[in-house]
Design a protein around this motif. Structure first.
Motif, PDB file in Angstrom:
ATOM      1  N   GLU B 606      14.596 -24.571   7.424  1.00 48.29           N
ATOM      2  CA  GLU B 606      13.799 -25.117   8.533  1.00 48.29           C
ATOM      3  C   GLU B 606      12.796 -24.087   8.992  1.00 48.29           C
ATOM      4  O   GLU B 606      12.990 -23.403  10.004  1.00 48.29           O
ATOM      5  CB  GLU B 606      14.724 -25.529   9.672  1.00 48.29           C
ATOM      6  N   THR B 610       8.472 -27.124   6.745  1.00 52.85           N
ATOM      7  CA  THR B 610       9.706 -27.907   6.835  1.00 52.85           C
ATOM      8  C   THR B 610      10.492 -27.582   8.087  1.00 52.85           C
ATOM      9  O   THR B 610      11.688 -27.794   8.164  1.00 52.85           O
ATOM     10  CB  THR B 610      10.594 -27.667   5.596  1.00 52.85           C
ATOM     11  N   LEU B 611       9.805 -27.056   9.100  1.00 57.96           N
ATOM     12  CA  LEU B 611      10.464 -26.734  10.362  1.00 57.96           C
ATOM     13  C   LEU B 611      11.102 -27.964  10.975  1.00 57.96           C
ATOM     14  O   LEU B 611      12.190 -27.920  11.528  1.00 57.96           O
ATOM     15  CB  LEU B 611       9.437 -26.141  11.332  1.00 57.96           C
ATOM     16  N   ALA B 612      10.398 -29.070  10.921  1.00 53.47           N
ATOM     17  CA  ALA B 612      10.904 -30.320  11.475  1.00 53.47           C
ATOM     18  C   ALA B 612      10.614 -31.415  10.460  1.00 53.47           C
ATOM     19  O   ALA B 612       9.723 -31.269   9.637  1.00 53.47           O
ATOM     20  CB  ALA B 612      10.194 -30.625  12.800  1.00 53.47           C
ATOM     21  N   PRO B 613      11.364 -32.508  10.508  1.00 52.26           N
ATOM     22  CA  PRO B 613      11.039 -33.592   9.580  1.00 52.26           C
ATOM     23  C   PRO B 613       9.668 -34.183   9.912  1.00 52.26           C
ATOM     24  O   PRO B 613       9.172 -34.029  11.026  1.00 52.26           O
ATOM     25  CB  PRO B 613      12.155 -34.620   9.822  1.00 52.26           C
TER      26      PRO B 613
END
Lengths: 93, 1002, 203
Positions: B606, B610-613
């Motif tokens: 993450e 790709t930290l958050a969806p």
């Protein structure tokens, strides 16, 4: 990591849930016009050192609202039931 | 000139057939696979490895493991540079580069050593009392603070992006065994034998713990058999190079596995480290004990080592840590280390035992080797050479005073006792209890689910006892875990070790050694943070008398080593200062992590993109193909604007918005929240939830809806379409979709459980496109089948169903833009199909896509509120929608919205704003002041939404203004202190375009 | 017959990803369902609902954490108190047939056919790949074939049904909200890349 035993889904990490606050407040009836009762329901909370009864919603699971009894000092989870009265009484699913 | 002068000819668990080349401070040296950086440096005769935190004193290697406080280096270089790496834990690989830290210009000649000269002025807490200027002005302190900060800290981190990636792994076990020494291995064996699913975590690269460092043939055999049995068992997972860093509620453990730290680079696709989030039903803590140093003058010099560590270097790495050693001990274990050194070829000059009565077996062996044993003696001071800041002699003397002697040596190996590694238990709230016989804190009473075995319980002197404890603990843990009956694989248990020839815990702690006959004495307690005995005395004198205050005032135990070799001595000294027993003081609570953890391991995958969806609509690829610049709206990606060649954002959105009004445009509104509301009581439910009436909504109609919070403020706006007698299609704003759904579910399950209503998210079931503009009807007529679009058939705020090239669609005639407009809903999987058909049909009518920026322009021109105006601080009346709230029913928020402060006419209310000078630009958040008034304080209100308006040919906005439209026509200043801009604006009606709504009802 | 586009965008590329030696230890396949329908009963109406669904072969309804496959091939999964999701890989008329069978006082029926993407994760390393994001015990003992759980992969809600619990080669069905499909696909590919993953998709 608190582990909450959802009655439907089993033991799950607290990160699957949304916190909903104090479950012991009495919500006035929909047609209750008393400002003081609504004020107390919306704004007043106890902050106990020890057992606290609160709502959590299992948003990454069955989405049921649950009533959780948690010790605010030890984080021990003492009880988890469905918030909906009929379900908690074991009436169907 | 022999390279690796201190490498033994044989011995150690290294691969002598391969040579590794490494660099330290630019100097090229050699080592072997199996070495750590520390062992390789010692083999090459390098003793000086760093400079201390505060006083810049020269430091060497104290230990052989994770408790190392001194030998902190920056490992690797460039983007992979890792500051504050313990050299004792860094596994050597070919091409390894390391640099010492915290010194300039070099390790040998460090300008920072000046701090040591002026150290009397830098005791603990010095900056609380100095560098202060006259009150209330703090500028003097702020100036000094800048420089103090620059001088503080150890290594320097890289700011380049991390080229490695990291992984997480959720794990589940019946029994977690922490520690792979004899006790832990025994516990794992017993637990597996008991049917449990076992995970064994060991922080070092190899299993064995203290057992692996001893010479006994029985021990070697036992270890080999235990390892083989565990490796063969299908229910056992052995993780080496894995530190259990934290023990959290719910018996959840964070275990950091160093997958590729020991390699020059991870293999392709291999993570550098893996964070196991492990849930265990039962835990066996077999973490061992950490040997403690002695407190004496200049006990921080290179060449002072923990005795068992000194003995580990020959056993593990085939390295002699020195040529001639003095061993100072308080307990029997010191002799084991002394004789191990002797067997490795280190000359033993003397053994000082603080106890008046050393054990007979030890005296006998020493006498046989001609080594003097000085009973009741200890080290008073470490003596270094003039040219070379390393130990060259030890001043020894009796504890009770009297004459001493100076003994030449290059290694002072000290054993001040063993402190059980209770850190993980402490993290869980365990309160260690002081054991006077062992002069150490042992784990307090264990809670259910917790087990302990081995040296951590104080039995480190007796290996057979450790194994026995482990077997008991493992079996108990497996039984308590209530593991389901598994197909039991027969486990081959190793033949037991013979009982120990001798074991003993007799110890005489030294506390603080008497002073040597020198001037300028410094006795260190916390080596990493340079905390001395004097600092502890100072803290106590100044009233910081509890262990919690001692820690924070002196920083004892607050370094990256968490005081592993400092806390016990520090607390004993504090107790002695206060004339109280150590037991009365208690201990501070340890916090995770046990040893430092890379941030990469914590974030895993993450990070970055790709930290958050990311949520995408069905039309995402169409937007990209059309050249859209995408923007984040919460988790969603939405088309922001569709620039033509050469256009910037401003040019693009102005063109798009103007085009919608002139011809027609299409915008993707799939991100709006959509909720299915069904059931016999659906109408009643919606009527209770919306401020305006919903029970009168008929099938075939759509209604704008306002939702309030329970406290009377605006929560969200959206639409409600009645699809059938008991079925509704509700829309919300994108941002509030999830909170609204949760709120509706809460009301149905908790507040009104008797209502027979179900709500379900259908945001992803339906794609939605708005077609807006004078040509919109024509476009839809060409694209859709089965819908009569004449205004008599489908009027404003009605809906109808039909088909679009075969796909089922529902059309709502509603408008956010103020133009004639239709929202087209279709199942997501047909979204592209419907979009393509609309675009094809729209070709003849100049249909063009527009993005969220232009959508905002259009709604602002029409005076429609959006998220910026529903910020949680506004009421319906504030934004001009007071009359929408029904006075004839109760609904969520209806009572508290009548609170005096919420109906106060002086509240800021919604107005339109327009710049006076057509070339001026205003921004969101601008504060509004009267023209001619000073721009100070919060002013009369603020600007909530702005856009350049094609309709008005200049910047316009919506805002909340005290006095509202009573100030129509007034001139105000819009002040933007952060942007440094100020403009004049006129207060106007918030509906800038078509106030009569003729376009809407076309 | 109108072709349904996959919720996976163009960025979700099929083929082999990650470590490339040997046969892929993880397989990731998108295979859409023809119908996905949510049925919710009211307290006390579950019996009536089961009776109404019996002619369709969908009774008895499964209990918490379970699924049941009808003779027709329709699978019914229990997803919450009084709530089920019916999955049919071939029959697109299921939403209409269920809506016709159940009265408003008995149950609510919501068509979610387009609201979910369906991903099958299988292979010797399937559990290890899923363990990077799923905070549940996916061992065969804890979750045998037929068990259903709604949980998360990292921050995305997923419904996981165990199709095959074999220790060496398990198969899992993942249902995820369509808008999250592309994001979950890339999360799974990244999770499996350490060992290698072979990907196939619809459309």
């Amino acid at each position: 990591m608190l582990i909450l035993h959802c009655p439907f889904c089993g033991p799950r990490d607290h990160s699957e849930f949304l916190y909903g606050g104090d479950a012991r407040r009495t919500r006035p009836a929909p047609d209750d016009a008393d400002g003081a009762r609504w004020h107390d329901y919306v704004f007043l909370r106890d902050n106990p050192r020890g057992t606290h009864v609160e709502h959590w919603q299992h948003i990454h699971g069955c989405r049921a609202w649950l009533t959780v009894t948690r010790d605010t000092v030890t984080h021990e989870i003492l009880a988890v039931t469905a918030a909906r009265p009929a379900a908690a009484a074991g009436d169907g699913r | 000139m022999s390279d690796q002068p201190l490498r033994m000819a044989a011995g150690g668990r290294i691969d002598r057939s391969r040579r590794l080349v490494f660099h330290f401070d630019g100097r090229r040296m050699a080592g072997h696979p199996g070495d750590t950086l520390a062992s390789a440096l010692l083999a090459n005769g390098v003793r000086l490895v760093g400079r201390s935190f505060k006083y810049h004193r020269p430091r060497g290697i104290l230990s052989a493991g994770p408790e190392e406080p001194n030998a902190l280096v920056t490992l690797r270089s460039g983007a992979r540079a890792e500051p504050n790496t313990r050299a004792t834990m860094a596994e050597l690989f070919d091409g390894l580069e390391a640099e010492s830290q915290h010194r300039w210009p070099s390790l040998r000649f460090d300008a920072g050593a000046l701090n040591d000269v002026v150290s009397p002025f830098l005791p603990a807490g010095f900056y609380y009392k100095t560098f202060m200027g006259p009150r209330p002005d703090t500028r003097v302190w702020m100036w000094f603070e800048k420089h103090i900060r620059r001088a503080a800290g150890l290594g320097r981190a890289s700011t380049a992006p991390d080229p490695d990636h990291y992984a997480k792994a959720h794990g589940f076990a019946d029994v977690l065994v922490v520690g792979g020494g004899p006790a832990g291995l025994a516990a794992a064996l017993a637990a597996a034998d008991g049917g449990a699913r076992v995970v064994l975590a060991e922080q070092m690269p190899a299993l064995g713990g203290g057992l692996a460092d001893r010479w006994s043939a029985d021990g070697v055999r036992w270890l080999a058999e235990a390892k083989a049995a565990l490796a063969a068992h299908p229910s056992v997972t052995v993780l080496t190079r894995t530190t259990v860093a934290g023990w959290y509620d719910g018996n959840v453990f964070s275990c950091v596995e160093r997958v590729a730290d020991h390699l020059p680079e991870p293999a392709p696709f291999q993570p550098r480290q893996r964070l196991h989030i492990l849930r265990a039903r039962q835990a066996v803590i077999a973490t061992g004990a950490i040997e403690q140093p002695l407190v004496f003058a200049d006990n921080d010099r290179p060449g002072v080592m923990l005795a068992a560590a000194a003995a580990a270097f020959p056993a593990r790495y085939g390295v002699r840590p020195g040529r001639r050693a003095v061993v100072a001990t308080t307990n029997d274990g010191g002799y084991d280390s002394a004789f191990a050194l002797m067997d490795a070829g280190v000359e033993l000059a003397a053994i000082a035992d603080s106890r008046a009565d050393p054990p007979v077996w030890a005296r006998a062996r020493a006498a046989g080797a001609g080594v003097p044993v000085l009973a009741g003696w200890t080290v008073l001071g470490a003596v270094i050479g003039l040219a070379d800041p390393q130990v060259c002699a030890a001043d020894l003397g009796p504890l009770d005073g009297g004459g001493g002697r100076r003994v030449a040596c290059d290694l002072i190996a000290v054993s001040g006792g063993w402190a059980p590694a209770v850190h993980l238990l402490s993290q869980q709230g365990n309160r260690p209890a002081f054991d006077t016989e062992r002069a150490a804190f042992l784990p307090g009473p264990l809670a259910p689910g917790q087990h302990a075995a081995g040296a951590v319980t104080g039995h480190g002197d007796d290996t057979a006892q450790c194994i026995a404890q482990g077997l008991v603990a493992g079996a108990a843990a497996a039984a308590a875990a209530d593991a389901p009956a598994r197909s039991r694989v027969a486990l081959r248990r190793p033949a037991p070790l013979p009982a120990a020839a001798r074991a003993g815990v007799a110890i005489r702690p030294v506390g603080e050694a008497p002073d040597p006959p020198w001037g300028r004495i410094r006795k260190f307690v916390d080596l990493q943070n340079d905390v001395t005995v004097k600092d502890i005395a100072l803290a106590n004198r100044e009233g910081y008398a509890s262990v919690e205050h001692l820690k924070r005032y002196t920083t004892l135990g607050m370094g990256t080593d968490q005081g592993k070799t400092a806390n016990p001595a520090g607390m004993a000294l504090l107790a002695r200062q206060q004339g109280r027993p150590v037991a009365a003081l208690g201990t501070t609570r340890f916090r995770p992590p046990y040893t430092p953890v890379a941030l990469g391991a914590l974030h895993g995958a993450e990070v970055g993109a790709t930290l958050a969806p990311v949520r995408r609509t069905a039309l995402h690829d169409r937007h990209l193909a059309a050249g859209a610049v995408m923007a984040e709206a919460g988790l969603w990606m939405r088309p922001w604007y569709y620039p033509l060649a050469g256009e910037d954002m401003d040019a693009a959105y102005r063109r798009e918005a103007a085009h919608v009004r002139a011809a027609c445009g299409i915008v993707d509104v799939s991100t709006l929240g959509k909720i299915d509301v069904q059931g016999p009581d659906a109408a009643l439910f919606l009527d209770r939830v919306y401020a305006n009436r919903m029970d009168t909504l008929k099938v075939g109609r759509v209604r704008y809806g306002l939702m309030l919070r329970e406290d009377g403020f605006l929560m969200d706006d959206g639409t409600v379409a009645r699809l059938a007698e008991t079925q509704y299609f509700v829309t919300t704003t994108t941002a509030q979709a999830a909170p609204v759904l949760s709120m509706l579910e809460y009301l149905l399950e908790v507040a009104w459980p008797d209502l027979r209503v179900h709500v379900a998210s259908i945001t992803d079931q339906w794609a939605a496109m708005a077609v807006a503009g004078p040509h919109s009807r024509a476009v839809l007529a060409a694209a859709l089948d089965g819908i009569d679009l004449a205004t008599e058939a489908l009027g404003h705020m009605g809906w109808a169903e039909g088909r679009c090239a075969g796909a089922p669609v529902r059309v709502h005639r509603a408008s956010f833009s103020g133009e004639l407009a239709y929202e087209v809903f279709c199942p997501t999987g047909f979204g592209e199909h419907v979009w393509d058909r609309l675009m094809a049909a729209g070709a003849d009518h100049d249909l063009r896509p527009y993005g969220t920026e232009a959508m905002a322009t259009l709604r602002i021109e029409k005076g429609h509120i959006a998220g910026a105006e529903i910020d949680g601080r506004t009421t319906a009346a504030d934004v001009g929608l007071g009359r929408m709230a029904s006075a004839r029913k109760s609904y969520t928020g209806s009572v508290l919205k009548e609170r005096p402060d919420l109906v106060d006419p002086a509240r800021p209310r919604l107005v339109g704003l327009e710049v006076v000078d057509a070339s001026a630009r205003i921004g969101n958040g601008a504060l509004l002041f009267g023209d001619g008034d000073p721009c100070r304080g919060h002013g009369l209100g603020h600007v909530t939404s702005v856009t350049w308006s094609p309709v008005r040919g200049r910047y316009i906005g919506l805002g909340l203004l005290s006095g509202g439209l009573d100030r129509l026509g007034e001139r105000l200043i819009a002040d933007e202190p952060v942007r440094g801009r100020r403009s004049l604006v006129t207060v106007v009606d918030p509906v800038f375009y078509d106030p009569a709504g003729e376009k809407l009802h076309a | 017959m109108l072709e349904r586009a996959s919720p996976l965008g163009a960025a979700s590329t099929p083929g082999r990803h990650g470590a490339a030696d040997g046969p892929a230890p993880v397989l990731l396949h998108e295979t859409p369902a023809a119908a996905l329908v949510q049925v919710s009963t009211f307290p006390g109406t579950e019996g009536a609902a089961a009776a109404a669904l019996a002619p369709l072969g969908l009774a008895p309804l499964p209990g918490p954490g379970e699924s049941r496959e009808a003779v027709s091939g329709t699978v019914v999964t229990a997803t919450g108190p009084g709530r089920w999701l019916a999955i049919d890989l071939h029959d697109g008329t299921l939403p209409v047939r269920l809506a016709d069978a159940l009265r408003a006082e008995t149950a609510s029926v919501v068509d979610l056919t387009h609201a979910r993407a369906r991903l099958i994760v299988s292979g010797p390393r399937a559990r290890d790949a899923l363990a990077k994001g799923v905070p549940l015990d996916l061992s065969g003992e804890a979750r045998p074939a037929g068990s259903v759980a709604t949980t998360r992969f990292a921050h995305v809600t997923v419904q996981i049904r165990v199709l095959d619990d074999a220790p060496a080669d398990p198969r899992f069905e993942l249902l995820v909200m369509s808008s999250f499909a592309g994001s979950l696909w890339s999360d799974l590919v990244e999770a499996a890349a350490e060992w290698g993953v072979a990907c196939r998709r619809h459309g």
